[in-house]
Enzyme design. Structure first.
Site, mmCIF file in Angstrom:
data_model
loop_
_atom_site.group_PDB
_atom_site.id
_atom_site.type_symbol
_atom_site.label_atom_id
_atom_site.label_comp_id
_atom_site.label_asym_id
_atom_site.label_seq_id
_atom_site.Cartn_x
_atom_site.Cartn_y
_atom_site.Cartn_z
ATOM 1 N N ARG A 240 21.130 32.727 -7.510
ATOM 2 C CA ARG A 240 21.201 31.322 -7.098
ATOM 3 C C ARG A 240 20.544 31.027 -5.747
ATOM 4 N NH1 ARG A 240 21.812 31.627 -11.555
ATOM 5 N NH2 ARG A 240 23.240 30.570 -12.955
ATOM 6 N N ASP B 222 23.007 21.988 -20.044
ATOM 7 C CA ASP B 222 23.435 21.122 -18.945
ATOM 8 C C ASP B 222 22.269 20.618 -18.098
ATOM 9 O OD1 ASP B 222 26.096 21.204 -19.653
ATOM 10 O OD2 ASP B 222 26.518 22.973 -18.441
ATOM 11 N N SER C 141 28.511 30.017 -22.733
ATOM 12 C CA SER C 141 27.611 29.655 -21.650
ATOM 13 C C SER C 141 27.001 30.952 -21.139
ATOM 14 C CB SER C 141 28.387 28.942 -20.537
ATOM 15 O OG SER C 141 27.553 28.823 -19.403
ATOM 16 N N ASP D 9 28.488 28.372 -9.345
ATOM 17 C CA ASP D 9 27.070 28.123 -9.119
ATOM 18 C C ASP D 9 26.826 26.838 -8.324
ATOM 19 O OD1 ASP D 9 26.278 30.476 -10.363
ATOM 20 O OD2 ASP D 9 26.266 29.551 -12.350
HETATM 21 N N1 ARG Z 1 31.122 34.128 -13.246
HETATM 22 C C1 ARG Z 1 29.811 34.543 -12.876
HETATM 23 C C2 ARG Z 1 29.510 34.101 -11.478
HETATM 24 O O1 ARG Z 1 30.145 33.261 -10.985
HETATM 25 C C3 ARG Z 1 28.779 34.062 -13.870
HETATM 26 C C4 ARG Z 1 28.388 32.648 -13.782
HETATM 27 C C5 ARG Z 1 27.412 32.302 -14.862
HETATM 28 N N2 ARG Z 1 26.844 31.001 -14.683
HETATM 29 C C6 ARG Z 1 26.550 30.191 -15.679
HETATM 30 N N3 ARG Z 1 26.060 29.013 -15.350
HETATM 31 N N4 ARG Z 1 26.739 30.483 -16.933
HETATM 32 O O2 ARG Z 1 28.622 34.614 -10.837
#
Ligand code: ARG
Length: 407
Positions: free
Chosen positions: A92, A13, A171, A121
């Site tokens: 993040r 992405d 992902s 995110d």
């Molecule tokens: N569900 C988890 C969270 O919100 C993992 C997110 C993973 N992010 C990703 N871009 N694959 O913290």
């Protein structure tokens, strides 16, 4: 030409985002932050440049991640919905800070990320950007241009962006604290996760049958040593993570409530994070006074929600951290962890400042507890209920005056 600083992971992405931005006349400085993911950053740089970035900056933030984000998480036993150690949630805000720092350095007027509209995110990046750099514009092309995943895959191929793991269709996000997987075959909550979804934890048939023990030493709530030998935190986490991973410990398969309102099926591999939080909690059972021990979990839960929900840069998170810090002044000592296939157990704990008093606890010789005090205590403790029972309670119902009428 408008300059943009992009939070760049090297994945599908964010690579597509680079190309989207350059095609619209932006000069893209892609910021890849090393938070301990097992990543070939030479490859990340190459992907970014091939996608059209003017520059790819790789920033080593492993020590900062451990020191400023994972230490508070350990002290707060940070687990979202009681299970997820917040691998992505904790990284993040740090990535956002680094992106803003680069943006200031290069005089960028725009910040960008490659998140979709369905995840947490985007929330974490944009809330953090808004706090740290309210004057800068934010672009999120994958979300706002609605590039679906299939199209992104096709675009990456068309542009020759080498995306190694497109085929696996998960992902993935990864850092020092663990690894996350979602999407593809995991979207059916009934379907068992395929073994190829895992990378940091051994499958059942490859786990050692003999258990292994490690002693984790803590100072004021922070893990500082393994088997008596001091270790910098990132190395310590890696070591415990690898050990737990060999035993296949630390797999979490959960349905989780995202901030954006969606329930999603998530797979986590977090052997080090779970083992260290388990050990930290065990030491707290020895060293926290009873009321503190009972109150702290409610605050831990709130802390975890704030971090998960993208509110790292908030006065409440800072205030809770101050409280948590105050509870950690005597969380110093050692915990024995035993790994066996699929599990990690606490088998011992000790501390110079332990509140556990063997003289008070023992049923054997050397009992220092005055049993006579117990009788009076129990009588006073139960007194209000005895009065209630006599006047209004169960006994009165059957026989006393006003039987059967409430209040
Ligand atoms: N569900 C988890 C969270 O919100 C993992 C997110 C993973 N992010 C990703 N871009 N694959 O913290």
């Amino acid at each position: 030409m408008k300059r943009v600083a992009l939070a760049y992971s090297g994945g599908l992405d964010t690579s597509v985002t680079i190309r989207w931005l350059t095609e619209r006349g932006y000069e893209v400085v892609a910021v890849a932050v090393d938070v301990g993911q097992q990543e070939d950053f030479a490859l990340v740089r190459e992907r970014g440049m091939r996608a059209g970035a003017a520059e790819v900056r790789v920033i080593d933030a492993v020590d900062r991640f451990a020191g400023e984000f994972l230490i508070p998480a350990i002290k707060a036993n940070g687990l979202y919905e009681g299970r997820y150690p917040m691998v992505s949630s904790l990284a993040r805000p740090l990535i956002a800070e680094e992106v803003v720092r680069v943006a200031r350095e290069i005089g960028a007027g725009v910040l960008a990320h490659g998140c979709t509209g369905k995840g947490n995110d985007q929330v974490r990046f944009e809330v953090a950007f808004g706090v740290l750099a309210p004057d800068l514009e934010i672009l999120a092309p994958v979300r706002d241009d609605g590039i679906p995943r299939e199209k992104a895959v096709a675009l990456a191929e068309e542009w020759g962006i080498p995306i190694a793991d497109v085929a696996t269709s998960f992902s993935i996000d990864e850092n020092l604290w663990g690894r996350t997987a979602e999407c593809g075959p995991l979207e059916d909550p009934w379907a068992a996760p395929p073994e190829r979804a895992f990378a940091r934890t051994a499958p059942a048939q490859n786990r050692p049958s003999e258990p292994a023990e490690v002693v984790v030493g803590f100072e004021r709530g922070v893990p500082v040593s393994l088997d008596g030998t001091a270790r910098p935190l990132p190395a310590l986490i890696r070591e415990v993570d690898a050990l737990g991973g060999r035993y296949g410990f630390g797999r979490v398969d959960m349905i989780e409530n995202r901030r954006v309102g969606i329930k999603s099926r998530e797979l986590y591999e977090v052997p080090g994070a779970l083992a260290l939080i388990t050990a930290h909690r065990a030491l707290e059972t020895l060293t926290l006074e009873r009321d503190v021990a009972h109150f702290k979990p409610s605050v831990e839960q709130r802390w975890s929600e704030l971090v998960y929900d993208g509110l790292w840069f908030s006065p409440l998170r800072a205030a809770i951290d101050a409280f948590v810090d105050a509870t950690q002044s005597h969380v110093t000592g050692e915990v024995r962890l035993e790994f066996s296939p699929g599990t990690c157990s606490v088998v011992g704990r000790r501390s110079e400042v332990s509140l556990y008093d063997e003289g008070l606890a023992t049923y054997g010789e050397g009992d220092a507890f005055d049993h006579h005090h117990a009788a009076g205590f129990v009588r006073l403790w139960g007194m209000p209920l005895r009065v209630w029972s006599e006047v209004q309670g169960i006994g009165a119902e059957a026989s006393g005056p006003g039987a059967g009428s409430p209040g």
